[in-house]
Motif scaffolding. Structure first.
Motif, PDB file in Angstrom:
ATOM      1  N   ILE A   3       0.857  -1.185   0.000  1.00 50.37           N
ATOM      2  CA  ILE A   3       0.000   0.000   0.000  1.00 50.37           C
ATOM      3  C   ILE A   3       0.893   1.234   0.000  1.00 50.37           C
ATOM      4  O   ILE A   3       1.820   1.335   0.816  1.00 50.37           O
ATOM      5  N   TYR A   4       0.595   2.170  -0.882  1.00 52.12           N
ATOM      6  CA  TYR A   4       1.357   3.420  -0.906  1.00 52.12           C
ATOM      7  C   TYR A   4       0.607   4.476  -0.091  1.00 52.12           C
ATOM      8  O   TYR A   4      -0.533   4.803  -0.379  1.00 52.12           O
ATOM      9  N   ILE A   5       1.294   4.970   0.944  1.00 58.69           N
ATOM     10  CA  ILE A   5       0.742   5.996   1.814  1.00 58.69           C
ATOM     11  C   ILE A   5       1.651   7.205   1.737  1.00 58.69           C
ATOM     12  O   ILE A   5       2.832   7.122   2.084  1.00 58.69           O
ATOM     13  N   LYS A   6       1.122   8.306   1.226  1.00 58.23           N
ATOM     14  CA  LYS A   6       1.940   9.494   0.971  1.00 58.23           C
ATOM     15  C   LYS A   6       3.159   9.126   0.135  1.00 58.23           C
ATOM     16  O   LYS A   6       4.274   9.594   0.382  1.00 58.23           O
ATOM     17  N   ILE A  60       0.739   6.881  11.935  1.00 59.00           N
ATOM     18  CA  ILE A  60       1.984   7.630  11.798  1.00 59.00           C
ATOM     19  C   ILE A  60       2.272   7.961  10.332  1.00 59.00           C
ATOM     20  O   ILE A  60       2.649   9.091   9.996  1.00 59.00           O
ATOM     21  N   MET A  61       2.083   6.994   9.446  1.00 62.79           N
ATOM     22  CA  MET A  61       2.367   7.239   8.034  1.00 62.79           C
ATOM     23  C   MET A  61       1.433   8.281   7.440  1.00 62.79           C
ATOM     24  O   MET A  61       1.815   9.033   6.537  1.00 62.79           O
ATOM     25  N   HIS A  62       0.205   8.346   7.941  1.00 58.41           N
ATOM     26  CA  HIS A  62      -0.759   9.322   7.429  1.00 58.41           C
ATOM     27  C   HIS A  62      -0.570  10.714   8.012  1.00 58.41           C
ATOM     28  O   HIS A  62      -0.863  11.715   7.350  1.00 58.41           O
ATOM     29  N   SER A  88     -10.787  -2.524   6.473  1.00 57.81           N
ATOM     30  CA  SER A  88     -11.925  -2.047   7.257  1.00 57.81           C
ATOM     31  C   SER A  88     -11.769  -0.594   7.698  1.00 57.81           C
ATOM     32  O   SER A  88     -12.745   0.053   8.093  1.00 57.81           O
ATOM     33  N   LYS A  89     -10.539  -0.072   7.629  1.00 60.75           N
ATOM     34  CA  LYS A  89     -10.260   1.295   8.058  1.00 60.75           C
ATOM     35  C   LYS A  89     -10.470   2.321   6.936  1.00 60.75           C
ATOM     36  O   LYS A  89     -10.323   3.522   7.164  1.00 60.75           O
ATOM     37  N   PHE A  90     -10.804   1.851   5.745  1.00 57.17           N
ATOM     38  CA  PHE A  90     -10.916   2.749   4.597  1.00 57.17           C
ATOM     39  C   PHE A  90     -12.201   2.494   3.823  1.00 57.17           C
ATOM     40  O   PHE A  90     -12.795   1.409   3.882  1.00 57.17           O
ATOM     41  N   LYS A  91     -12.573   3.502   3.051  1.00 54.62           N
ATOM     42  CA  LYS A  91     -13.553   3.303   1.996  1.00 54.62           C
ATOM     43  C   LYS A  91     -12.769   2.879   0.756  1.00 54.62           C
ATOM     44  O   LYS A  91     -11.824   3.559   0.351  1.00 54.62           O
ATOM     45  N   HIS A 155      -3.262   2.468  -3.085  1.00 58.35           N
ATOM     46  CA  HIS A 155      -2.744   3.672  -2.448  1.00 58.35           C
ATOM     47  C   HIS A 155      -3.859   4.395  -1.698  1.00 58.35           C
ATOM     48  O   HIS A 155      -5.039   4.213  -2.000  1.00 58.35           O
ATOM     49  N   THR A 156      -3.465   5.169  -0.712  1.00 59.14           N
ATOM     50  CA  THR A 156      -4.441   5.846   0.134  1.00 59.14           C
ATOM     51  C   THR A 156      -4.386   7.360  -0.075  1.00 59.14           C
ATOM     52  O   THR A 156      -3.365   7.918  -0.463  1.00 59.14           O
ATOM     53  N   TYR A 157      -5.506   7.976   0.203  1.00 52.87           N
ATOM     54  CA  TYR A 157      -5.578   9.438   0.225  1.00 52.87           C
ATOM     55  C   TYR A 157      -6.800   9.838   1.042  1.00 52.87           C
ATOM     56  O   TYR A 157      -7.649   9.001   1.381  1.00 52.87           O
ATOM     57  N   THR A 158      -6.878  11.097   1.380  1.00 52.23           N
ATOM     58  CA  THR A 158      -7.994  11.616   2.173  1.00 52.23           C
ATOM     59  C   THR A 158      -8.833  12.552   1.320  1.00 52.23           C
ATOM     60  O   THR A 158      -8.299  13.409   0.609  1.00 52.23           O
ATOM     61  N   LYS A 159     -10.134  12.365   1.374  1.00 46.19           N
ATOM     62  CA  LYS A 159     -11.073  13.225   0.670  1.00 46.19           C
ATOM     63  C   LYS A 159     -12.110  13.708   1.671  1.00 46.19           C
ATOM     64  O   LYS A 159     -12.961  12.941   2.109  1.00 46.19           O
ATOM     65  N   GLY A 160     -11.995  14.983   2.050  1.00 47.81           N
ATOM     66  CA  GLY A 160     -12.848  15.489   3.117  1.00 47.81           C
ATOM     67  C   GLY A 160     -12.478  14.809   4.421  1.00 47.81           C
ATOM     68  O   GLY A 160     -11.323  14.816   4.843  1.00 47.81           O
ATOM     69  N   ASP A 161     -13.465  14.178   5.049  1.00 45.91           N
ATOM     70  CA  ASP A 161     -13.195  13.463   6.294  1.00 45.91           C
ATOM     71  C   ASP A 161     -13.115  11.953   6.078  1.00 45.91           C
ATOM     72  O   ASP A 161     -13.133  11.180   7.032  1.00 45.91           O
ATOM     73  N   LYS A 162     -13.021  11.530   4.807  1.00 43.34           N
ATOM     74  CA  LYS A 162     -12.987  10.106   4.494  1.00 43.34           C
ATOM     75  C   LYS A 162     -11.583   9.658   4.104  1.00 43.34           C
ATOM     76  O   LYS A 162     -10.880  10.347   3.353  1.00 43.34           O
ATOM     77  N   SER A 163     -11.191   8.507   4.609  1.00 46.11           N
ATOM     78  CA  SER A 163      -9.920   7.893   4.229  1.00 46.11           C
ATOM     79  C   SER A 163     -10.203   6.877   3.119  1.00 46.11           C
ATOM     80  O   SER A 163     -10.983   5.948   3.313  1.00 46.11           O
ATOM     81  N   ILE A 164      -9.561   7.067   1.981  1.00 46.20           N
ATOM     82  CA  ILE A 164      -9.824   6.257   0.792  1.00 46.20           C
ATOM     83  C   ILE A 164      -8.659   5.304   0.550  1.00 46.20           C
ATOM     84  O   ILE A 164      -7.495   5.701   0.640  1.00 46.20           O
ATOM     85  N   LEU A 165      -8.979   4.068   0.231  1.00 50.32           N
ATOM     86  CA  LEU A 165      -7.991   3.088  -0.225  1.00 50.32           C
ATOM     87  C   LEU A 165      -8.380   2.711  -1.651  1.00 50.32           C
ATOM     88  O   LEU A 165      -9.427   2.110  -1.874  1.00 50.32           O
ATOM     89  N   LYS A 166      -7.543   3.102  -2.594  1.00 52.95           N
ATOM     90  CA  LYS A 166      -7.873   2.872  -4.010  1.00 52.95           C
ATOM     91  C   LYS A 166      -7.129   1.653  -4.545  1.00 52.95           C
ATOM     92  O   LYS A 166      -5.900   1.566  -4.454  1.00 52.95           O
ATOM     93  N   LYS A 167      -7.888   0.738  -5.097  1.00 56.27           N
ATOM     94  CA  LYS A 167      -7.343  -0.444  -5.752  1.00 56.27           C
ATOM     95  C   LYS A 167      -7.335  -0.188  -7.254  1.00 56.27           C
ATOM     96  O   LYS A 167      -8.381   0.039  -7.852  1.00 56.27           O
ATOM     97  N   THR A 168      -6.154  -0.215  -7.862  1.00 53.90           N
ATOM     98  CA  THR A 168      -6.025   0.015  -9.296  1.00 53.90           C
ATOM     99  C   THR A 168      -5.439  -1.217  -9.963  1.00 53.90           C
ATOM    100  O   THR A 168      -4.363  -1.678  -9.587  1.00 53.90           O
TER     101      THR A 168
END
Length: 227
Positions: A3-6, A60-62, A88-91, A155-168
């Motif tokens: 998973i890529y975080i930042k 910590i990574m976020h 479970s921690k992400f949309k 990879h993860t990113y934040t959109k508003g108050d939601k934490s997103i995990l994108k599967k590509t």
């Protein structure tokens, strides 16, 4: 799972999937000290990780600026449970993209100051193949044929108050027609360019680590095809 975080890779692995420990700059066991981000530097290995440790690593990574960190590898005996816990921690959003290859060149897009590969969100009712093909054709205004799967990135990113995990899911594609090629400006793409291997190696200095990972997977795939 990687998973890529930042733009830094977090790898979740089973203990028997890591052989040479010399590749790591630091090795720690699961304990309360992991909440100290000073440990997060170089290529870090965390052994015997629990859900609590993984939660701390994600936080910590976020939320911290980890300038000296290259990667984190987390080892856990309960691999499947760990992956389910992370998800479970992400949309989770689904996306598809392509490495469009023609006569030794690859098609790159320039978006928001970075070189990237064309990709986009899978629409309702689409398969990954269908969505990847549509997104590549829309972003570059070309016609392609999907060849085969290369790899999957997260990879993860934040959109508003939601934490997103994108599967590509990434596919090798053949270009059928680029006579009307142009960037999709409404998607913040300002250039579409065919690049040779030498040009691409320079462009990789200004791209994301996940995109470099896809390119490396592509090279391995082409090498096996040429054998």
């Amino acid at each position: 799972m990687r998973i890529y975080i930042k733009d830094k890779p977090l790898r979740i692995k089973k203990p028997d999937e890591v052989g040479d420990l010399a590749q790591f700059n630091g090795i720690v066991e699961d304990d309360d000290l992991l909440i100290n981000e000073k440990l997060f530097k170089g290529n870090l290995l965390i052994r015997n990780a629990t859900h609590s440790t993984i939660k701390s690593v994600l936080f910590i990574m976020h939320n911290k600026k980890l300038k000296n960190l290259s990667s984190i590898t987390v080892l856990t005996e309960n691999y499947d449970e760990a992956i389910d816990y992370i998800k479970s921690k992400f949309k989770i959003l689904k996306a598809g993209g392509g490495v469009v290859y023609r006569d030794g060149s690859i098609l790159l897009i320039h978006r928001l100051g970075k070189w990237d590969l064309p990709k986009g969100k899978i629409e309702k009712g689409e398969s990954f193949v269908e969505g990847a093909k549509r997104e590549v054709q829309e972003e570059c205004n070309i016609k392609v044929r999907v060849n085969q799967k290369i790899c999957t990135t997260w990879h993860t990113y934040t959109k508003g108050d939601k934490s997103i995990l994108k599967k590509t899911v990434w596919y090798l594609m053949d270009c059928l027609d680029d006579s009307k090629m142009k960037p999709q400006l409404e998607e913040d793409i300002d250039e579409v360019r065919w690049m040779s291997e030498n040009e691409l190696n320079v462009a990789l200095y200004n791209t994301y680590m996940s995109i470099a990972h896809v390119y490396n997977k592509f090279k391995k795939l082409k090498k096996t095809q040429s054998v």
